[in-house]
Motif scaffolding. Structure first.
Motif, PDB file in Angstrom:
ATOM      1  N   LEU A 138       0.995  -1.563  -0.370  1.00  0.00           N
ATOM      2  CA  LEU A 138       0.444  -0.037   0.406  1.00  0.00           C
ATOM      3  C   LEU A 138       0.775   0.933  -0.040  1.00  0.00           C
ATOM      4  CD1 LEU A 138      -2.696   1.342   0.019  1.00  0.00           C
ATOM      5  CD2 LEU A 138      -2.314   1.228   2.699  1.00  0.00           C
ATOM      6  N   THR A 139       1.727   1.293   0.420  1.00  0.00           N
ATOM      7  CA  THR A 139       2.850   2.143   1.374  1.00  0.00           C
ATOM      8  C   THR A 139       3.818   2.914   0.007  1.00  0.00           C
ATOM      9  OG1 THR A 139       2.902   2.145   3.502  1.00  0.00           O
ATOM     10  CG2 THR A 139       4.331   3.531   2.818  1.00  0.00           C
ATOM     11  N   GLU A 140       3.832   4.342  -0.129  1.00  0.00           N
ATOM     12  CA  GLU A 140       4.381   4.123  -1.551  1.00  0.00           C
ATOM     13  C   GLU A 140       5.863   5.472  -0.789  1.00  0.00           C
ATOM     14  OE1 GLU A 140       1.629   3.591  -5.106  1.00  0.00           O
ATOM     15  OE2 GLU A 140       2.315   5.179  -4.961  1.00  0.00           O
ATOM     16  N   GLY A 144       3.282   7.758   3.021  1.00  0.00           N
ATOM     17  CA  GLY A 144       1.776   6.765   3.090  1.00  0.00           C
ATOM     18  C   GLY A 144       0.963   7.308   4.282  1.00  0.00           C
ATOM     19  N   SER A 145       0.432   8.450   4.337  1.00  0.00           N
ATOM     20  CA  SER A 145      -0.523   8.309   5.410  1.00  0.00           C
ATOM     21  C   SER A 145      -1.773   9.727   4.705  1.00  0.00           C
ATOM     22  CB  SER A 145       0.301  10.639   5.958  1.00  0.00           C
ATOM     23  OG  SER A 145       1.092   9.523   6.906  1.00  0.00           O
ATOM     24  N   PRO A 147      -2.695   6.989   1.379  1.00  0.00           N
ATOM     25  CA  PRO A 147      -3.453   6.714   0.617  1.00  0.00           C
ATOM     26  C   PRO A 147      -3.942   6.098  -0.866  1.00  0.00           C
ATOM     27  CG  PRO A 147      -4.102   6.163   2.134  1.00  0.00           C
ATOM     28  CD  PRO A 147      -3.640   6.940   2.421  1.00  0.00           C
ATOM     29  N   MET A 150      -2.178   7.492  -4.148  1.00  0.00           N
ATOM     30  CA  MET A 150      -0.920   6.226  -4.753  1.00  0.00           C
ATOM     31  C   MET A 150      -0.932   6.336  -6.429  1.00  0.00           C
ATOM     32  SD  MET A 150      -3.141   3.070  -4.958  1.00  0.00           S
ATOM     33  CE  MET A 150      -3.693   2.806  -2.905  1.00  0.00           C
ATOM     34  N   LYS A 167       5.957  -0.187  -4.251  1.00  0.00           N
ATOM     35  CA  LYS A 167       5.987   0.123  -2.448  1.00  0.00           C
ATOM     36  C   LYS A 167       7.052   0.581  -2.491  1.00  0.00           C
ATOM     37  CE  LYS A 167       1.261  -0.386  -3.889  1.00  0.00           C
ATOM     38  NZ  LYS A 167       0.146   0.639  -3.339  1.00  0.00           N
ATOM     39  N   TRP A 169       8.748   0.197   2.232  1.00  0.00           N
ATOM     40  CA  TRP A 169       8.443  -0.068   4.160  1.00  0.00           C
ATOM     41  C   TRP A 169       7.933  -1.089   3.830  1.00  0.00           C
ATOM     42  CZ3 TRP A 169      12.441   1.728   4.926  1.00  0.00           C
ATOM     43  CH2 TRP A 169      12.641   3.719   4.761  1.00  0.00           C
ATOM     44  N   ILE A 170       7.923  -2.718   2.960  1.00  0.00           N
ATOM     45  CA  ILE A 170       7.154  -2.916   2.882  1.00  0.00           C
ATOM     46  C   ILE A 170       7.056  -5.030   3.545  1.00  0.00           C
ATOM     47  CG2 ILE A 170       5.624  -4.797   1.725  1.00  0.00           C
ATOM     48  CD1 ILE A 170       5.362  -1.832   0.965  1.00  0.00           C
ATOM     49  N   TYR A 369       4.524   2.863  11.962  1.00  0.00           N
ATOM     50  CA  TYR A 369       3.366   2.385  10.689  1.00  0.00           C
ATOM     51  C   TYR A 369       2.121   2.252  10.464  1.00  0.00           C
ATOM     52  CZ  TYR A 369       4.883  -1.983  12.824  1.00  0.00           C
ATOM     53  OH  TYR A 369       4.751  -3.384  13.711  1.00  0.00           O
ATOM     54  N   GLU A 370       1.264   1.980   9.921  1.00  0.00           N
ATOM     55  CA  GLU A 370      -0.104   1.659   9.549  1.00  0.00           C
ATOM     56  C   GLU A 370      -0.900   3.254  10.533  1.00  0.00           C
ATOM     57  OE1 GLU A 370      -1.212  -1.934  10.631  1.00  0.00           O
ATOM     58  OE2 GLU A 370       0.496  -2.566  10.477  1.00  0.00           O
TER      59      GLU A 370
END
Length: 390
Positions: A138-140, A144-145, A147, A150, A167, A169-170, A369-370
């Motif tokens: 998801l994060t690019e 990331g905040s 989405p 994207m 993407k 930080w996976i 994260y998240e």
């Protein structure tokens, strides 16, 4: 009437509020953490190595996709039990809990919730068994905040989709056999199961990390990757899909940092009683006792917060704002306690012979994260005021 001493890491006897099955889950995972994780995790962190040898054991214990139905090879645990799994794993290390969170909440959950029955039957049993590992794209790189902005996109081409983008930080990226990738399409954001051997798909591990060193973190690249429509998750479109996954994962994260904080408190309690300074153990000093009491207070509040959140989840009434409040509170609680614990340890606290510095560094990622702390504060603020301040 004599009373027995309180458990210093469970002052309100929260454990007594658990069912017999929930206590059994906690004890099982605690034993796994004590016997299999703690003896090796400091070295894994030092070397920047994820302990892949533990994956089959985690699968055997039912820790992968633990709250999904047994018909798909999963354990069928309730939400509180899943939370306790996260707590005990993160008492070992955030990297191990991150692995389980991504596999369970960010990869298996979307296949279960948004996938076809054929996709569920194809992927979930092998994922529960640890034979297929997933990652969540998801994060690019540009942020990331947000989405919804994207740039990764998928274009329909006959019976397939052509996927381009990247993407960042996976977690699990270079371990993964499949990636749940979210991309812009002409019909809105959609999810795709991208298989490791699809031409044009590449994962590159990120090194030089000072946090989550016992975890695999990667960048993913998609260069005209042809994805069959059979690999598109058919039952969701728009941000509802990835945000629904994040709510599931964030719920587990509200429990995980409690484990890290408990590990730090337990260690410095023992240390403060054995460390002699000016002819007394430092535990006899007011300044140290105040710090220890503050740790216990904040852990107790976090335990009660996550338990009630779990009861709401199991009743089917949990709201994303409630998850945000607990993620914000419990991550802040844990990182503050890890830093204080490091301080109590003095010079010894800067080595990974002790866990607080490792937990403090890991929690720099967990609090980010998240949903960063600021994002979750603004989610709660929006709920209170009805005004979106993003």
């Amino acid at each position: 009437m004599a009373t027995s001493p309180l458990n210093p890491t469970d002052l309100y006897d929260v454990r007594s509020l658990l069912s017999e099955e929930e206590r059994m889950v906690q004890d099982t995972v605690a034993r796994f953490t004590d016997e299999r994780v703690l003896p090796i995790i400091g070295d894994c962190f030092d070397r920047g190595r994820f302990p892949t040898e533990l994956i089959p054991e985690m699968a055997e214990l039912g820790l992968l996709g633990s709250s999904l139905p047994v018909e798909y090879g999963c354990a069928g645990m309730n939400g509180v039990s899943y939370g306790l799994v996260c707590q005990e794993l993160e008492r070992g290390d955030s990297g191990l809990r991150s692995f389980a969170s991504v596999q369970s909440s960010l990869c298996m959950y979307p296949i279960y919730a948004y996938g076809s029955e054929e996709q569920r039957r194809r992927w979930l049993p092998d994922m529960a068994a640890g034979k297929v590992i997933g990652c969540f794209g998801l994060t690019e790189p540009q942020g990331g905040s947000d989405p919804g902005s994207m740039r990764t996109h998928a274009k329909k081409d006959g019976a397939d989709w052509i996927l381009n983008g990247s993407k960042m930080w996976i977690t699990n990226g270079n371990l993964a056999h499949i990636a749940i990738v979210w991309a812009q399409t002409d019909e809105g954001i959609q999810g795709f199961v991208v298989e490791k051997d699809f031409p044009g798909y590449a994962a590159q591990e990120i090194h030089k990390k000072m946090s989550l060193r016992a975890s695999v973190t990667s960048a993913l690249y998609f260069d005209n990757v042809r994805v069959p429509d059979a690999n598109r998750l058919p039952n969701v479109k728009g941000l509802k899909g990835p945000l629904g996954c994040l709510t599931q994962a964030r719920y587990g994260i509200t429990w995980g940092p409690i484990g890290a904080a408990i590990a730090c408190l337990a260690e410095v309690l023992d240390y403060s009683k054995s460390r002699i300074l000016f002819k007394q153990p430092i535990a006899a000093r007011q300044a140290v006792q105040i710090k220890l009491a503050e740790m216990a207070r904040r852990i107790t509040l976090a335990q009660l917060l996550s338990l009630q959140l779990g009861r709401l989840k199991d009743a089917g009434v949990m709201q994303p704002t409630q998850v945000s409040l607990a993620k914000w509170n419990n991550c802040r609680m844990a990182i503050d306690i890890a830093r204080e614990a490091r301080d109590i340890l003095g010079g010894a606290g800067i080595t990974t012979e002790h866990s607080p510095i490792r937990h403090a560094l890991n929690l720099e990622s967990v609090i980010t994260y998240e949903g960063t702390e600021t994002v979750h504060q603004l989610v709660v603020g929006r709920e209170l005021t009805g005004i979106n301040a993003f």
